[in-house]
Write a protein that holds these residues in place. Structure first.
Motif, PDB file in Angstrom:
ATOM      1  N   ARG A 111       0.843  -1.213   0.000  1.00 47.46           N
ATOM      2  CA  ARG A 111       0.000   0.000   0.000  1.00 47.46           C
ATOM      3  C   ARG A 111       0.869   1.251   0.000  1.00 47.46           C
ATOM      4  NH1 ARG A 111      -1.856   0.329   5.477  1.00 47.46           N
ATOM      5  NH2 ARG A 111       0.050   1.560   5.721  1.00 47.46           N
ATOM      6  N   ASP A 112       1.870   1.267   0.872  1.00 47.18           N
ATOM      7  CA  ASP A 112       2.749   2.435   0.965  1.00 47.18           C
ATOM      8  C   ASP A 112       3.592   2.620  -0.298  1.00 47.18           C
ATOM      9  OD1 ASP A 112       1.722   2.938   3.444  1.00 47.18           O
ATOM     10  OD2 ASP A 112       3.443   2.194   4.567  1.00 47.18           O
ATOM     11  N   TYR A 113       3.915   1.526  -0.950  1.00 47.69           N
ATOM     12  CA  TYR A 113       4.640   1.587  -2.233  1.00 47.69           C
ATOM     13  C   TYR A 113       3.840   2.400  -3.241  1.00 47.69           C
ATOM     14  CZ  TYR A 113       5.786  -0.329  -6.899  1.00 47.69           C
ATOM     15  OH  TYR A 113       6.082  -0.484  -8.234  1.00 47.69           O
ATOM     16  N   TYR A 114       2.528   2.165  -3.319  1.00 46.49           N
ATOM     17  CA  TYR A 114       1.669   2.909  -4.244  1.00 46.49           C
ATOM     18  C   TYR A 114       1.480   4.358  -3.798  1.00 46.49           C
ATOM     19  CZ  TYR A 114       0.445  -1.260  -6.887  1.00 46.49           C
ATOM     20  OH  TYR A 114       0.500  -2.374  -7.695  1.00 46.49           O
ATOM     21  N   LEU A 115       1.616   4.614  -2.511  1.00 44.29           N
ATOM     22  CA  LEU A 115       1.444   5.976  -1.990  1.00 44.29           C
ATOM     23  C   LEU A 115       2.758   6.762  -1.973  1.00 44.29           C
ATOM     24  CD1 LEU A 115      -0.926   5.221   1.044  1.00 44.29           C
ATOM     25  CD2 LEU A 115      -1.555   6.309  -1.127  1.00 44.29           C
ATOM     26  N   GLY A 116       3.845   6.095  -2.351  1.00 42.36           N
ATOM     27  CA  GLY A 116       5.142   6.770  -2.330  1.00 42.36           C
ATOM     28  C   GLY A 116       5.714   6.925  -0.940  1.00 42.36           C
ATOM     29  N   ARG A 117       5.233   6.086  -0.021  1.00 43.14           N
ATOM     30  CA  ARG A 117       5.721   6.115   1.357  1.00 43.14           C
ATOM     31  C   ARG A 117       6.654   4.923   1.577  1.00 43.14           C
ATOM     32  NH1 ARG A 117       1.636   8.059   5.384  1.00 43.14           N
ATOM     33  NH2 ARG A 117       2.045   6.109   6.464  1.00 43.14           N
ATOM     34  N   ARG A 118       7.458   5.014   2.631  1.00 40.03           N
ATOM     35  CA  ARG A 118       8.353   3.906   2.952  1.00 40.03           C
ATOM     36  C   ARG A 118       8.534   3.808   4.461  1.00 40.03           C
ATOM     37  NH1 ARG A 118      12.196   5.342   0.123  1.00 40.03           N
ATOM     38  NH2 ARG A 118      12.012   4.027  -1.729  1.00 40.03           N
ATOM     39  N   GLY A 119       8.071   2.690   5.013  1.00 42.12           N
ATOM     40  CA  GLY A 119       8.252   2.458   6.439  1.00 42.12           C
ATOM     41  C   GLY A 119       9.427   1.533   6.689  1.00 42.12           C
ATOM     42  N   THR A 120       9.544   1.056   7.912  1.00 50.16           N
ATOM     43  CA  THR A 120      10.635   0.135   8.258  1.00 50.16           C
ATOM     44  C   THR A 120      10.088  -1.190   8.786  1.00 50.16           C
ATOM     45  OG1 THR A 120      10.789   1.149  10.460  1.00 50.16           O
ATOM     46  CG2 THR A 120      12.273   1.986   8.770  1.00 50.16           C
ATOM     47  N   ASP A 121       8.809  -1.451   8.510  1.00 51.49           N
ATOM     48  CA  ASP A 121       8.172  -2.714   8.905  1.00 51.49           C
ATOM     49  C   ASP A 121       7.670  -3.422   7.654  1.00 51.49           C
ATOM     50  OD1 ASP A 121       8.557  -1.947  11.543  1.00 51.49           O
ATOM     51  OD2 ASP A 121       6.562  -1.063  11.719  1.00 51.49           O
ATOM     52  N   LEU A 122       8.123  -4.650   7.440  1.00 51.20           N
ATOM     53  CA  LEU A 122       7.672  -5.430   6.294  1.00 51.20           C
ATOM     54  C   LEU A 122       6.987  -6.699   6.791  1.00 51.20           C
ATOM     55  CD1 LEU A 122      10.746  -5.162   3.863  1.00 51.20           C
ATOM     56  CD2 LEU A 122       8.718  -3.707   3.977  1.00 51.20           C
ATOM     57  N   ASP A 123       5.788  -6.982   6.251  1.00 50.70           N
ATOM     58  CA  ASP A 123       5.027  -8.172   6.635  1.00 50.70           C
ATOM     59  C   ASP A 123       5.058  -9.182   5.494  1.00 50.70           C
ATOM     60  OD1 ASP A 123       4.349  -7.011   9.056  1.00 50.70           O
ATOM     61  OD2 ASP A 123       2.474  -6.182   8.291  1.00 50.70           O
ATOM     62  N   PHE A 124       5.190 -10.451   5.877  1.00 49.24           N
ATOM     63  CA  PHE A 124       5.253 -11.516   4.884  1.00 49.24           C
ATOM     64  C   PHE A 124       4.268 -12.626   5.239  1.00 49.24           C
ATOM     65  CE2 PHE A 124       9.354  -9.437   5.087  1.00 49.24           C
ATOM     66  CZ  PHE A 124       9.676  -9.222   3.759  1.00 49.24           C
ATOM     67  N   ALA A 125       3.629 -13.191   4.210  1.00 52.68           N
ATOM     68  CA  ALA A 125       2.764 -14.361   4.373  1.00 52.68           C
ATOM     69  C   ALA A 125       3.502 -15.565   3.802  1.00 52.68           C
ATOM     70  CB  ALA A 125       1.438 -14.152   3.652  1.00 52.68           C
ATOM     71  N   VAL A 126       3.592 -16.630   4.592  1.00 50.85           N
ATOM     72  CA  VAL A 126       4.358 -17.816   4.222  1.00 50.85           C
ATOM     73  C   VAL A 126       3.398 -19.000   4.087  1.00 50.85           C
ATOM     74  CG1 VAL A 126       6.302 -19.301   4.864  1.00 50.85           C
ATOM     75  CG2 VAL A 126       6.287 -16.898   5.556  1.00 50.85           C
ATOM     76  N   ASP A 127       3.596 -19.841   3.064  1.00 51.88           N
ATOM     77  CA  ASP A 127       2.639 -20.927   2.837  1.00 51.88           C
ATOM     78  C   ASP A 127       2.687 -22.003   3.922  1.00 51.88           C
ATOM     79  OD1 ASP A 127       5.094 -21.976   2.076  1.00 51.88           O
ATOM     80  OD2 ASP A 127       4.280 -23.116   0.380  1.00 51.88           O
ATOM     81  N   LYS A 128       3.825 -22.114   4.653  1.00 43.68           N
ATOM     82  CA  LYS A 128       3.921 -23.106   5.724  1.00 43.68           C
ATOM     83  C   LYS A 128       5.134 -22.800   6.619  1.00 43.68           C
ATOM     84  CE  LYS A 128       6.509 -26.212   2.681  1.00 43.68           C
ATOM     85  NZ  LYS A 128       6.567 -27.558   2.044  1.00 43.68           N
ATOM     86  N   ASN A 129       5.022 -23.238   7.868  1.00 38.18           N
ATOM     87  CA  ASN A 129       6.152 -23.184   8.818  1.00 38.18           C
ATOM     88  C   ASN A 129       6.777 -21.795   8.966  1.00 38.18           C
ATOM     89  OD1 ASN A 129       5.862 -26.016   9.071  1.00 38.18           O
ATOM     90  ND2 ASN A 129       7.226 -26.355   7.325  1.00 38.18           N
ATOM     91  N   ALA A 130       5.931 -20.771   9.131  1.00 34.34           N
ATOM     92  CA  ALA A 130       6.440 -19.393   9.219  1.00 34.34           C
ATOM     93  C   ALA A 130       7.407 -19.208  10.390  1.00 34.34           C
ATOM     94  CB  ALA A 130       5.278 -18.421   9.338  1.00 34.34           C
ATOM     95  N   ILE A 131       7.140 -19.865  11.512  1.00 35.32           N
ATOM     96  CA  ILE A 131       8.021 -19.701  12.682  1.00 35.32           C
ATOM     97  C   ILE A 131       9.396 -20.296  12.407  1.00 35.32           C
ATOM     98  CG2 ILE A 131       8.376 -20.386  15.083  1.00 35.32           C
ATOM     99  CD1 ILE A 131       5.385 -20.045  15.542  1.00 35.32           C
TER     100      ILE A 131
END
Length: 475
Positions: free
Chosen positions: A33-53
């Motif tokens: 979302r921020d990429y489209y708004l031209g913003r840049r934070g320092t938190d990135l979220d990822f969705a993993v298909d399995k075994n995220a931990i």
């Protein structure tokens, strides 16, 4: 538009660390979302298909970052890594469903329901997977629920809609707002710490007053801070044109305007951005104080002849503010800040009752208010600007503002000075005057400090004369 990899060069760190693992990892949510708004934070979220931990644990090991499990049951963990001196947070969570599309369909708002496979050969606009309408809503700056069930799945989203409105300057879509109103009662099931962080996102934005007003209109704000309801409809005296609650919102609005103006000064900007014993800035806490500064008025409202009085409302307000602070699980220092500002918010006004406050009165104000002398002066500016009853005049407003600006200037001038060497210490009182430690010690040392600050004494011998006078007076 640049690619996501160029927008977030930190993605290469994740790719390189996990490229040999047989997992699918998608960058999701606010970062896109921020990429489209031209913003840049320092938190990135990822969705993993399995075994995220397990994937997160390996990522932390490879990039030498800190690892912590966020939610064992739902498979969520965090990796924190300092990159070029900046702490970056990478949150990895198992898919909510059997596919990334099902994961996106379970998210809160369309503007957060976007994803990109970090191992994709291309990472341009065409590689983005989205919940229908996500990019359209970002372009139109609209906050729209993915489904009506999102608020029941996690009631914090009721509050998050407004924190996104405040931080992004978006509008909440009408049907979404209706659904929030319908489910507002569910916010009581949310942990206080989670609510607090959304509230402070709002307070840290330049749109706190407008956001709180919107929350109040649909009945959400009183569910979050129930103490405010005592201010509803409470009429004030001739100096006011609004009831206590509407006055408090007006003060918050004027405070945001004054902060924007005063923050052009780098000293004031740094002062307001300073954190107070936690993760929250003085600026955000001061806005909370503006909302609560008159909360003691309903309990102290008394008629005296033809006028209405609110004697000691600042003390009652301090007590109620303590309740609010504890309810929101603020740190002790943050709670003390709010209590002190609410209790002392009338002090600048007392000084403006004089055409020219004495140096002694100014010294005592700066001494008593300590580090919050400027906070109180800014709040007083906003408070006075929000008081437009028939008994107020333009001349009074102008004089009050002059005094407040003078107090701000004096605070920073005093702060820039080298600390004065104390003319008298407790050790001197024991050794020279043969006193035993008692309450009189504090009185003597304060009297000496005040007299020295006013330039009336300069030597230890002069300080001892003051001390002996006070001793004789208290014999």
């Amino acid at each position: 538009m640049t690619s996501l990899s160029k927008h977030y060069p930190q993605l290469s760190l994740i790719r390189d660390a996990l490229k040999k693992d047989r997992v699918r990892v998608f960058l999701v949510g606010g970062a896109i979302r921020d990429y489209y708004l031209g913003r840049r934070g320092t938190d990135l979220d990822f969705a993993v298909d399995k075994n995220a931990i397990a994937v997160s644990r390996k990522l932390a090991r490879v990039i030498k970052g800190a690892f912590v499990i966020l939610d064992d049951e739902h498979g969520s963990a965090r990796v924190v890594k300092k990159i070029e001196g900046v702490p970056w947070t990478f949150d990895l969570t198992d898919w909510r469903g059997k596919s990334i599309q099902q994961d996106l369909n379970s998210r809160d708002f369309t503007i957060n329901a976007l994803a990109m496979d970090i191992f994709s050969q291309t990472d341009d606009d065409k590689s983005i997977v989205e919940c229908p309408g996500a990019r359209r809503d970002i372009k139109k700056r609209v906050i729209r629920m993915v489904t009506p069930e999102v608020f029941k799945d996690d009631p914090l989203r009721l509050l998050r809609a407004f924190s996104l409105q405040a931080t992004l300057d978006f509008k909440i879509e009408a049907k979404t707002k209706i659904q929030i109103k319908k489910n507002a009662h569910l916010i009581s099931t949310v942990a206080a710490e989670r609510m607090r962080e959304e509230i402070f996102k709002i307070l840290s934005s330049p749109r706190a007053q407008a956001t709180f007003l919107g929350m109040d209109k649909i009945g959400l704000l009183p569910k979050v801070i129930p103490q405010i309801t005592v201010m509803y409809g409470v009429k004030q005296g001739g100096y006011h044109h609004l009831d206590v609650w509407r006055h408090s919102l007006a003060v918050l609005s004027n405070l945001e305007a004054f902060i924007e103006e005063l923050s052009r000064d780098e000293h004031i900007k740094a002062y307001l951005n300073e954190c107070i014993g936690g993760a929250h800035s003085r600026l955000a806490l001061l806005k909370m104080a503006a909302l609560l500064h008159d909360i003691g008025k309903p309990e102290t409202r008394r008629p005296e002849g033809t006028r209405m009085t609110f004697h000691t409302h600042e003390l009652v307000g301090e007590r109620i503010t303590r309740q609010v602070s504890k309810q929101l699980k603020l740190s002790v220092k943050e709670r003390f800040f709010l209590e002190d500002v609410v209790r002392m918010h009338l002090r600048p006004g007392y000084l403006s009752n004089f055409k020219r406050p004495s140096e002694k009165a100014i010294f005592r104000y700066l001494r008593d208010t300590k580090g919050e002398a400027v906070s109180l002066a800014i709040l007083a500016l906003a408070d006075q600007a929000s008081t437009c009853g028939p008994l107020t005049t333009r001349a009074k407003h102008k004089h009050h503002a002059k005094i407040c600006h003078m107090l701000i200037q004096r605070y920073f001038a005093l702060k820039d000075q080298k600390p004065r060497q104390r003319l008298l210490t407790g050790h001197d009182l024991i050794k020279v005057l043969k006193l035993k430690p008692s309450e009189l010690f504090g009185k003597i040392l304060l009297a000496v400090e005040e007299t020295a600050a006013l330039g009336k004494i300069k030597t230890k011998q002069e300080a001892l004369v003051i001390a002996r006078k006070l001793i004789n007076k208290n014999l």
